[in-house]
Design an enzyme around this catalytic site. Sequence first.
Site, PDB file in Angstrom:
ATOM      1  N   CYS A 156       7.412 -25.806  33.021  1.00 35.04           N
ATOM      2  CA  CYS A 156       7.167 -24.758  32.022  1.00 35.04           C
ATOM      3  C   CYS A 156       7.405 -25.325  30.611  1.00 35.04           C
ATOM      4  CB  CYS A 156       7.991 -23.515  32.323  1.00 35.04           C
ATOM      5  SG  CYS A 156       7.387 -22.038  31.467  1.00 35.04           S
ATOM      6  N   HIS A 179       6.706 -22.445  38.177  1.00 32.31           N
ATOM      7  CA  HIS A 179       8.086 -22.719  38.564  1.00 32.31           C
ATOM      8  C   HIS A 179       8.179 -23.032  40.053  1.00 32.31           C
ATOM      9  CE1 HIS A 179      10.164 -21.754  34.807  1.00 32.31           C
ATOM     10  NE2 HIS A 179       9.115 -20.983  34.593  1.00 32.31           N
ATOM     11  N   GLU A 238      10.663 -24.028  41.634  1.00 40.58           N
ATOM     12  CA  GLU A 238      12.017 -23.764  42.117  1.00 40.58           C
ATOM     13  C   GLU A 238      12.237 -22.332  42.610  1.00 40.58           C
ATOM     14  OE1 GLU A 238      12.204 -22.915  37.649  1.00 40.58           O
ATOM     15  OE2 GLU A 238      11.104 -24.244  38.980  1.00 40.58           O
TER      16      GLU A 238
END
Length: 181
Positions: A72, A159, A161
């Site tokens: 990001c 993202h 994660e």
Amino acid sequence: MKIIVVNNYGQFNHLIHRSIREKVETRIVSNETPVEEIVADGLILGGGPSMERAGRCSEYLRMLDIPVLGICLGLQIMAVTFGGKVETGRIGGYANVEIEVLDEDGILRGMPRRFMAWASHADQVTVCPREFRVIARSSICEMEAICHESRPLYGVQWHPEVAHTEHGEKVFDNFLEICRR
């Protein structure tokens, strides 16, 4: 092997750390950490609220000769550092986005051609820097992922994660494999 996660004050930086800590030694550091204190096999530039709070991330990109994954804001810092451009996206906020893989290079190796990912497009890369190429896009953003032509520098707008992102763990596994080389 050791990976350092650079905290750019984003809400998911600790999730990045958690995503890889069982696989390799990892720690989170402030983005104001002097470049000479960054001793690792790889670096992840986490997300954050703004370019103005990016600390020394551009120095890390210019001065370190290790693989880097920008997530990001980390992607956006990478783009601007090497001459690209970041602008306000036409669709802000977090949303589920369908990612289209254009090139299975490096971090996208073994990924499906299309998958869903959680991303914010409040800001996004609008001009790809020279010596980089686009490796994934979406209907919202033409530069969802980029990589350098000769250095192990990779960036993703989404993202990997978060649980909402399909195959996020694969992105990290691919990055760790690059760091092992």
